[in-house]
Write a protein that holds these residues in place. Structure first.
Motif, PDB file in Angstrom:
ATOM      1  N   GLN A   1      -3.055  -9.893  -0.231  1.00 59.09           N
ATOM      2  CA  GLN A   1      -4.212  -9.073   0.361  1.00 59.09           C
ATOM      3  C   GLN A   1      -4.038  -8.148   1.217  1.00 59.09           C
ATOM      4  O   GLN A   1      -4.474  -7.199   1.173  1.00 59.09           O
ATOM      5  N   ARG A   2      -2.958  -8.423   1.988  1.00 57.95           N
ATOM      6  CA  ARG A   2      -2.447  -7.497   3.037  1.00 57.95           C
ATOM      7  C   ARG A   2      -1.766  -6.533   2.401  1.00 57.95           C
ATOM      8  O   ARG A   2      -1.691  -5.185   2.739  1.00 57.95           O
ATOM      9  N   VAL A   3      -1.146  -6.586   1.190  1.00 58.86           N
ATOM     10  CA  VAL A   3      -0.424  -5.716   0.542  1.00 58.86           C
ATOM     11  C   VAL A   3      -1.529  -4.687   0.030  1.00 58.86           C
ATOM     12  O   VAL A   3      -1.469  -3.292   0.076  1.00 58.86           O
ATOM     13  N   ALA A   4      -2.698  -5.295  -0.633  1.00 58.97           N
ATOM     14  CA  ALA A   4      -3.850  -4.384  -1.219  1.00 58.97           C
ATOM     15  C   ALA A   4      -4.497  -3.543  -0.099  1.00 58.97           C
ATOM     16  O   ALA A   4      -4.860  -2.408  -0.381  1.00 58.97           O
ATOM     17  N   ILE A   5      -4.408  -4.434   1.340  1.00 53.99           N
ATOM     18  CA  ILE A   5      -5.119  -3.478   2.100  1.00 53.99           C
ATOM     19  C   ILE A   5      -4.205  -2.184   2.647  1.00 53.99           C
ATOM     20  O   ILE A   5      -4.638  -1.053   2.968  1.00 53.99           O
ATOM     21  N   ALA A   6      -2.977  -2.585   2.787  1.00 56.37           N
ATOM     22  CA  ALA A   6      -1.961  -1.414   3.157  1.00 56.37           C
ATOM     23  C   ALA A   6      -1.701  -0.505   2.135  1.00 56.37           C
ATOM     24  O   ALA A   6      -1.786   0.835   2.308  1.00 56.37           O
ATOM     25  N   ARG A   7      -1.950  -0.658   0.800  1.00 47.63           N
ATOM     26  CA  ARG A   7      -2.128   0.315  -0.231  1.00 47.63           C
ATOM     27  C   ARG A   7      -3.384   1.123  -0.019  1.00 47.63           C
ATOM     28  O   ARG A   7      -3.520   2.327  -0.241  1.00 47.63           O
ATOM     29  N   ALA A   8      -4.448   0.463   0.163  1.00 49.07           N
ATOM     30  CA  ALA A   8      -5.801   1.242   0.474  1.00 49.07           C
ATOM     31  C   ALA A   8      -5.544   2.138   1.585  1.00 49.07           C
ATOM     32  O   ALA A   8      -6.339   3.356   1.605  1.00 49.07           O
ATOM     33  N   LEU A   9      -4.955   1.940   2.732  1.00 47.78           N
ATOM     34  CA  LEU A   9      -4.864   2.572   3.966  1.00 47.78           C
ATOM     35  C   LEU A   9      -3.571   3.695   4.057  1.00 47.78           C
ATOM     36  O   LEU A   9      -3.846   4.593   4.766  1.00 47.78           O
ATOM     37  N   ILE A  10      -2.743   3.731   3.164  1.00 49.37           N
ATOM     38  CA  ILE A  10      -1.594   4.366   3.166  1.00 49.37           C
ATOM     39  C   ILE A  10      -1.936   5.674   2.690  1.00 49.37           C
ATOM     40  O   ILE A  10      -1.189   6.837   3.252  1.00 49.37           O
TER      41      ILE A  10
END
Lengths: 245, 277
Positions: free
Chosen positions: A142-151
């Protein structure tokens, strides 16, 4: 208003999933949509993101009306995080490749440093960068999904049950992370969840949905103070309280 | 008196690429006809424990125990035929999602009747009548319509009622419910748990409720065992959950966002390596 929705109706064939939904979210505000399965809460979010075609009504972002087709700029400014981080990450791509995708789509330079910064921002160790989703825990995914959303530096974050698939200890970590990122980047957020306590924790204001309609919109403080009016809201509050005793 | 369930020093291991991976590491639990909650996060071994008791683990699982007994029967060494007589008839199992537990191409009423007929003596008509009676017991308002329905025509809550009816058909002594309401809405979840609670008490059965949801389990059980990394860290009466002493149990309770008051920042769990013992 960063987001404005007026008289939104969404249909899937003969199913009238969302009926006459209106709400507005100010820049930097966090707004919650609460309801049980089939209440239409996720459909509102998906329609806003441009993932449902058959809708009528008025939707605007930052004063600009939204049409059927969204511009590339819209897809950069609005990002989404889904419930199941396993289903929303490509199983055969490394984290590096997953995070490089939005950069490629939007033509954003400095990929190398942005990916490194994105992983730091969501507190993932560097070693994660060249792993595959199945090699990570649910919370890490889920942290990866959040990082992808914020990048891609969005202004609006749409969160669809972002912690429902996680253990409660991991949920606490992800909710803290979301609160920090929101403050640091002054994001406007819409959080969809069936969990009233999760929504109340992250949002200052929320709407309760039932049968495709918003039955009540209220401030979280009023909800906590027991000032909910609608019977469905009161029922959800009672069920949530019952387990807190 | 023989306890209904007696587990002493149970170990379960699965083979892994770099040696055996322990899933359960020496747990002991004894219960009578009461409601026992087993709580833990993913990977804590709670489901494996429930399945070990029914001997429903995959073939490659290695079980070792000083005692693994159901009503005096040694489950670890019992013959397959003995286990077949225990499963269903004396221990029922309810899983998370009725969609995957029910046969999708068979009317649900016939599935309940089949469960009844498999364990009791009686003809087709009797089985049918029994299935109707069971549907009424799980508070289905329109048993006729539900009897003839296929699983996909039922809501999640209705499907779970059907599962409960089917598991109650042979009149078992123990019901193991593994996350029975995790796929359901909060309003339906409360109804299903109240229903299970009532039926279990009325019939004087034992219930093992396996869940990740500590407050929920405490609400519906007499006793709670908190599992972490294959061990029971703490066992306590449900009413005393809020006086739990183990830092893990306390951590699980404190990291939940609350509705009654705003918490600026959620406390997170600091996992202590000594818990792994």
């Amino acid at each position: 208003m960063m987001i404005e929705v007026r008289a939104l109706d969404v249909r899937f064939g003969s199913v009238h999933a969302v009926r006459d939904v209106s709400f507005a979210v100010a820049a930097g505000e966090s707004f919650g949509l609460v309801g049980e399965s089939g209440s239409g809460k996720s459909t509102v979010l998906r329609t806003l993101a441009g993932l449902a075609a058959d809708w009528t009504g008025y939707m605007a972002m930052d004063g600009q009306p939204l049409g059927r087709r969204r511009s590339r700029a819209f897809f950069r400014r609005v990002q989404m995080v889904f419930q199941d981080p396993y289903g929303s990450l490509h199983p055969r791509q490394t984290v590096d490749r997953i995070l490089a995708e939005p950069l490629a789509v939007h033509g954003i330079p400095d990929g190398e440093s942005r990916i490194r910064r994105a992983l730091e921002e969501v507190a993932l160790p560097r070693a994660v960068r060249f792993r595959y989703p199945h090699q990570l825990s649910g919370g890490q995914r889920q942290r990866v999904a959040i990082a992808r959303a914020l990048i891609a530096d969005p202004t609006v974050l749409l969160l669809d049950e972002p912690t429902s698939a996680l253990d409660v200890s991991v949920q606490a970590e992800v909710l803290n992370l979301l609160a920090d990122l929101r403050a640091a980047r002054q994001l406007t957020c819409i959080l969809v969840s069936h969990n009233l306590a999760v929504v109340a924790h992250l949002c200052g204001r929320l709407a309760v949905m039932q049968g495709g309609r918003i039955v009540e919109t209220l401030e979280t403080a009023a909800l906590r103070a027991g000032k909910a009016q609608h019977p469905h809201t009161r029922e959800l509050v009672a069920l949530s309280r019952d387990l807190e005793e | 008196m023989t306890p209904l369930v007696e587990i002493r020093d149970l170990h379960v291991e699965f083979p892994g690429p770099s040696g055996p991976v322990p899933a359960v590491r020496g747990i002991s639990l004894t219960m009578g006809r009461e409601k026992l909650g087993i709580v833990g996060e993913s990977g804590s071994g709670k489901s494996v424990t429930g399945r070990a008791l029914m001997r429903l683990l995959p073939r490659q699982a290695r079980i070792r125990a000083a005692a693994l007994r159901f009503d005096g029967v040694d489950v670890a060494t019992a013959a397959p035929a003995t286990m077949r007589k225990l499963r269903g008839a004396r221990m029922g199992l309810i899983l998370q999602d009725p969609k995957f537990s029910l046969n999708p191409v068979m009317r649900v009423g016939n599935q309940i009747a089949e469960a009844w007929a498999a364990h009791r003596k009686g003809g087709a008509q009797e089985a049918r009548d029994a299935a109707f009676a069971l549907l009424e017991q799980v508070l289905i308002r329109d048993p006729k319509r539900v009897y003839d329905a296929y699983p996909h025509q039922l809501s999640g809550g209705m499907g779970q009622r059907v599962m409960i009816a089917m598991m109650l058909a042979p009149d078992p002594d123990l019901l193991i419910a593994d996350e029975p309401t995790s796929a359901l809405d909060a309003t339906v979840q409360a109804e299903i748990l109240r229903l299970m609670d009532r039926l279990v008490s009325e019939r004087g059965m034992g219930l093992i409720l396996i869940s990740h949801d500590l407050p929920l389990v405490a609400r519906f059980c007499d006793r709670v065992a908190v599992m972490y990394a294959g061990r029971v860290l703490e066992e306590l009466p449900a009413s005393e959950l809020h006086h739990a002493r183990h830092p893990y149990t306390r951590g699980l309770l404190e990291c939940l966002p609350r509705l009654d008051r705003a918490v600026p920042r959620l406390p997170t769990l600091a996992r202590d390596p000594t818990w792994l013992g």
